[in-house]
Design a protein around this motif. Structure first.
Motif, PDB file in Angstrom:
ATOM      1  N   GLU A   1       0.822  -1.205   0.000  1.00  0.00           N
ATOM      2  CA  GLU A   1       0.000   0.000   0.000  1.00  0.00           C
ATOM      3  C   GLU A   1       0.856   1.256   0.000  1.00  0.00           C
ATOM      4  O   GLU A   1       1.923   1.299   0.617  1.00  0.00           O
TER       5      GLU A   1
ATOM      6  N   ARG B   1      -5.318   5.492   0.811  1.00  0.00           N
ATOM      7  CA  ARG B   1      -4.582   4.734  -0.192  1.00  0.00           C
ATOM      8  C   ARG B   1      -4.598   5.445  -1.547  1.00  0.00           C
ATOM      9  O   ARG B   1      -5.655   5.886  -2.013  1.00  0.00           O
TER      10      ARG B   1
ATOM     11  N   ASP C   1      -2.190   4.058  -4.017  1.00  0.00           N
ATOM     12  CA  ASP C   1      -1.576   3.151  -4.979  1.00  0.00           C
ATOM     13  C   ASP C   1      -2.627   2.780  -6.035  1.00  0.00           C
ATOM     14  O   ASP C   1      -3.799   2.589  -5.740  1.00  0.00           O
TER      15      ASP C   1
END
Length: 258
Positions: A80, A87, A89
């Motif tokens: 992550e 988050r 990503d």
């Protein structure tokens, strides 16, 4: 290149920095591969808001890959990337710019056929128009760029191109600035100037994650540091402690271990 650092010193993300400012960026158990080759093997690190974090390691250790994964240029296979606890990503790099991440790549990568001013304006592409205050800030930090604003970037010296690459990233109003080898190929006097400017940028409120072969300069600037070896974090501590650690001094400052 093996640095013979103690693998048992590998920390969890944020180890040693939990009592400081809240994290702006966190990488958790990040795995990144180039085809079948694993480049990052569970990298975890924390970049506290308002601070400078240095990322050290030999060539091929995974430092640039870490920055590329943090800025969305590479998609992690697992793990992550969190910005202010959310988050990010999977978000493309050009979209992450809107989240306040600026990336100064290795090798500067200026637009060689464009002028200094045009390069700086490109850094503000996420805005409807460049903020004159941001342009003035860059010219104040880098007076040489002000003098050469109409000059084609490809004709600048290496040091001036590095200044331009940093200035271009600042035009995007980043909260977090990722810098990949800002001293590479530069004369010692220019390196000193670049690091003095990076210190000023941080003091103005921008958080820095710095990849740098010049371990001494990096750790003198940083609050905290991580050492990567073959895609994994093998050491993490406050910068003064790393700077005085005999293993780090032997591996990166060329000093003999007694």
């Amino acid at each position: 290149m093996s640095t013979d650092l103690d693998k048992d010193t590998r920390p969890d993300a944020g180890d040693g920095a939990a009592d400081g400012p809240p994290p702006l960026l966190e990488l958790r158990d990040l795995h990144v591969s180039y085809g079948a080759i694993g480049a990052l093997k569970g990298v975890s690190l924390t970049v506290p808001e308002g601070q400078v974090v240095a990322l050290l390691g030999a060539n091929g250790a995974g430092k640039s890959t870490t920055l590329k994964a943090a800025s969305g240029m590479l998609a992690p296979r697992s793990g992550e990337v969190l910005l202010r606890g959310e988050r990010v990503d999977g978000i493309k790099s050009h979209e992450l710019v809107r989240f306040g991440i600026g990336h100064v790549p290795e090798g500067r990568r200026v637009f060689a056929r464009m002028t200094v001013l045009e390069n700086l304006k490109m850094g503000a592409y996420r805005l409807r128009r460049p903020d004159p205050a941001d342009l003035e800030r860059v010219f104040t930090l880098f007076p040489r760029l002000a003098d050469r604003r109409k000059q084609v970037a490809g004709t600048l010296s290496g040091g001036e191109q590095q200044m331009l690459a940093i200035g271009r990233a600042l035009m995007g109003k980043p909260e977090l600035l990722l810098l990949d080898e800002p001293s590479m190929g530069l004369a010692p006097l220019i390196v000193q100037q670049i690091f003095e400017i990076l210190k000023e940028i941080n003091e103005q409120g921008t958080t820095l994650l710095l990849v740098e072969q010049n371990a001494s300069q990096a750790l003198q600037l940083a609050n905290y540091g991580y050492v990567l070896e073959t895609g994994a974090v093998v050491m993490a501590d406050r910068a003064p402690a790393l700077l005085s650690d005999p293993r780090v001094r032997a591996a990166y400052l060329g000093e003999a271990v007694e």
